[in-house]
Motif scaffolding. Structure first.
Motif, PDB file in Angstrom:
ATOM      1  N   GLU A 186       0.828  -1.203   0.000  1.00  6.02           N
ATOM      2  CA  GLU A 186       0.000   0.000   0.000  1.00  6.02           C
ATOM      3  C   GLU A 186       0.868   1.261   0.000  1.00  6.02           C
ATOM      4  N   TYR A 187       1.769   1.316  -0.946  1.00  2.00           N
ATOM      5  CA  TYR A 187       2.625   2.490  -1.063  1.00  2.00           C
ATOM      6  C   TYR A 187       2.756   2.863  -2.534  1.00  2.00           C
ATOM      7  N   TRP A 188       3.225   4.087  -2.739  1.00  5.35           N
ATOM      8  CA  TRP A 188       3.409   4.587  -4.104  1.00  5.35           C
ATOM      9  C   TRP A 188       4.842   5.054  -4.254  1.00  5.35           C
ATOM     10  N   VAL A 189       5.546   4.507  -5.236  1.00  2.84           N
ATOM     11  CA  VAL A 189       6.944   4.882  -5.470  1.00  2.84           C
ATOM     12  C   VAL A 189       6.986   6.269  -6.100  1.00  2.84           C
ATOM     13  N   ILE A 190       7.710   7.183  -5.454  1.00  2.88           N
ATOM     14  CA  ILE A 190       7.854   8.542  -5.979  1.00  2.88           C
ATOM     15  C   ILE A 190       8.741   8.497  -7.232  1.00  2.88           C
ATOM     16  N   PRO A 191       8.317   9.110  -8.320  1.00  2.00           N
ATOM     17  CA  PRO A 191       9.147   9.121  -9.538  1.00  2.00           C
ATOM     18  C   PRO A 191      10.550   9.639  -9.255  1.00  2.00           C
ATOM     19  N   ALA A 192      11.528   8.953  -9.795  1.00  2.00           N
ATOM     20  CA  ALA A 192      12.930   9.280  -9.505  1.00  2.00           C
ATOM     21  C   ALA A 192      13.289  10.717  -9.875  1.00  2.00           C
ATOM     22  N   GLY A 193      12.654  11.258 -10.902  1.00  2.00           N
ATOM     23  CA  GLY A 193      12.971  12.611 -11.341  1.00  2.00           C
ATOM     24  C   GLY A 193      12.452  13.706 -10.439  1.00  2.00           C
ATOM     25  N   TRP A 194      11.701  13.364  -9.401  1.00  2.00           N
ATOM     26  CA  TRP A 194      11.117  14.361  -8.510  1.00  2.00           C
ATOM     27  C   TRP A 194      12.065  14.796  -7.392  1.00  2.00           C
ATOM     28  N   TYR A 195      13.193  14.117  -7.250  1.00  2.00           N
ATOM     29  CA  TYR A 195      14.137  14.464  -6.192  1.00  2.00           C
ATOM     30  C   TYR A 195      15.540  14.046  -6.622  1.00  2.00           C
ATOM     31  N   THR A 196      16.513  14.667  -6.002  1.00  2.00           N
ATOM     32  CA  THR A 196      17.901  14.329  -6.293  1.00  2.00           C
ATOM     33  C   THR A 196      18.142  12.863  -5.938  1.00  2.00           C
ATOM     34  N   PRO A 197      18.786  12.093  -6.808  1.00  2.00           N
ATOM     35  CA  PRO A 197      19.015  10.668  -6.522  1.00  2.00           C
ATOM     36  C   PRO A 197      19.637  10.455  -5.145  1.00  2.00           C
ATOM     37  N   ILE A 198      19.105   9.485  -4.418  1.00  2.00           N
ATOM     38  CA  ILE A 198      19.630   9.179  -3.085  1.00  2.00           C
ATOM     39  C   ILE A 198      20.751   8.157  -3.253  1.00  2.00           C
ATOM     40  N   GLU A 199      21.939   8.678  -3.535  1.00  2.00           N
ATOM     41  CA  GLU A 199      23.109   7.828  -3.731  1.00  2.00           C
ATOM     42  C   GLU A 199      23.761   7.610  -2.374  1.00  2.00           C
ATOM     43  N   GLN A 200      23.832   6.375  -1.946  1.00  2.00           N
ATOM     44  CA  GLN A 200      24.332   6.051  -0.614  1.00  2.00           C
ATOM     45  C   GLN A 200      25.749   5.495  -0.720  1.00  2.00           C
ATOM     46  N   GLN A 201      26.676   6.106   0.021  1.00  2.00           N
ATOM     47  CA  GLN A 201      28.077   5.704  -0.064  1.00  2.00           C
ATOM     48  C   GLN A 201      28.613   5.221   1.280  1.00  2.00           C
ATOM     49  N   ARG A 202      29.674   4.422   1.173  1.00  2.00           N
ATOM     50  CA  ARG A 202      30.324   3.936   2.396  1.00  2.00           C
ATOM     51  C   ARG A 202      31.815   4.235   2.326  1.00  2.00           C
ATOM     52  N   VAL A 203      32.431   4.288   3.501  1.00  2.00           N
ATOM     53  CA  VAL A 203      33.865   4.568   3.604  1.00  2.00           C
ATOM     54  C   VAL A 203      34.458   3.747   4.752  1.00  2.00           C
ATOM     55  N   VAL A 204      35.748   3.485   4.668  1.00  2.00           N
ATOM     56  CA  VAL A 204      36.488   2.889   5.781  1.00  2.00           C
ATOM     57  C   VAL A 204      37.159   4.033   6.537  1.00  2.00           C
ATOM     58  N   ILE A 205      36.972   4.068   7.839  1.00  2.00           N
ATOM     59  CA  ILE A 205      37.497   5.164   8.656  1.00  2.00           C
ATOM     60  C   ILE A 205      39.013   5.013   8.849  1.00  2.00           C
ATOM     61  N   LYS A 206      39.719   6.114   8.699  1.00  2.00           N
ATOM     62  CA  LYS A 206      41.180   6.077   8.706  1.00  2.00           C
ATOM     63  C   LYS A 206      41.754   5.577  10.024  1.00  2.00           C
ATOM     64  N   ASN A 207      41.101   5.922  11.156  1.00  2.00           N
ATOM     65  CA  ASN A 207      41.661   5.509  12.445  1.00  2.00           C
ATOM     66  C   ASN A 207      41.207   4.113  12.867  1.00  2.00           C
ATOM     67  N   SER A 208      40.587   3.359  11.949  1.00  3.04           N
ATOM     68  CA  SER A 208      40.181   1.988  12.246  1.00  3.04           C
ATOM     69  C   SER A 208      41.404   1.132  12.548  1.00  3.04           C
ATOM     70  N   GLU A 209      41.272   0.273  13.548  1.00  4.85           N
ATOM     71  CA  GLU A 209      42.341  -0.664  13.878  1.00  4.85           C
ATOM     72  C   GLU A 209      42.108  -2.015  13.206  1.00  4.85           C
TER      73      GLU A 209
END
Length: 241
Positions: A186-209
């Motif tokens: 019971e949901y409606w997918v919002i057209p992709a062109g209606w908002y800036t693409p939600i690009e999700q990124q990941r990183v490794v933290i420099k101080n990781s042991e």
């Protein structure tokens, strides 16, 4: 001889020890990452602790020195900012998923669904902290209903809290993540062109042991089985139509 035996035992224990990773993740991806982490732990023996929250709050904690090994953000801006400040492992910034925004609940046709923007108590994630909230404002602005909806907006700290507002009845509808819908249709997918693409990124933290273990986990995330799980959770993958 005794000293040699003790040293050898210590070496053997170290060789068989497993890493303990602390992974910070944006709320929208937390459930999916928890499932992936469980699969990885079974196959590798490494322990993965998942810390969830809004991208903004997790970013602030990392800047302040929080002992995270990997950060899965819901946007590009915060990983880029960490990179610019020299806080990540060089080359570790990469897109892992593309988020999709939905209106929930939204039974009937699109026109009926759109009326909910202006006439309901409406839940969104906090735009200052959560990328999904920022995208929600873009949608409301595009439709020309932000001014009408403003007094009825209920802002969750993150997308999970926004979902809870709708689920509990404290909001009539919300702009949420498709990954939160599960078996609900019971949901409606919002057209992709209606908002800036939600690009999700990941990183490794420099101080990781645990950089080596962090890279092993990220390699696991690239396997066919892991990518299939991400797709099934309601995300799109970079480079995949």
């Amino acid at each position: 001889m005794l000293r040699y035996s003790i040293c050898l035992l210590a070496m053997l224990c170290c060789a068989h020890s497993h890493a303990q990773l602390r992974v910070a993740v944006a709320a929208n991806f937390a459930e999916t990452l928890t499932e992936l982490a469980a699969d990885y732990s079974i196959s590798s023996g490494d322990k993965v602790t998942v810390i969830r929250g809004s991208s903004g709050k997790l970013y602030a904690q990392i800047v302040q020195g929080a002992p995270f090994d990997i950060f899965f953000s819901a946007d590009v801006d915060r990983p880029k900012a960490l990179e610019a400040n020299g806080l990540i492992v060089t080359g570790s910034r990469q897109t892992y998923a593309l988020g999709q925004l939905v209106l929930w609940p939204a039974s009937g046709d699109a026109e009926t669904a759109l009326r909910a923007f202006a006439y309901a108590r409406f839940a969104i994630a906090n735009p200052r902290l959560a990328p999904y909230g920022k995208s929600a404002l873009e949608v409301l602005t595009r439709l020309g209903v932000l001014e009408k909806a403003q007094s009825r907006l209920v802002r969750g700290e993150n997308i999970s809290q926004a979902y809870q507002y709708v689920f509990s009845g404290n909001a009539d509808a919300g702009l949420l993540s498709r990954s939160q819908m599960g078996g609900n249709d019971e949901y409606w997918v919002i057209p992709a062109g209606w908002y800036t693409p939600i690009e999700q990124q990941r990183v490794v933290i420099k101080n990781s042991e645990n950089k080596a273990a962090a890279m092993r986990f990220l390699a696991f995330m690239q396997t066919q089985a892991s990518r299939a799980r991400i797709l099934a959770a309601g995300y799109q993958l970079p480079g995949v139509d």
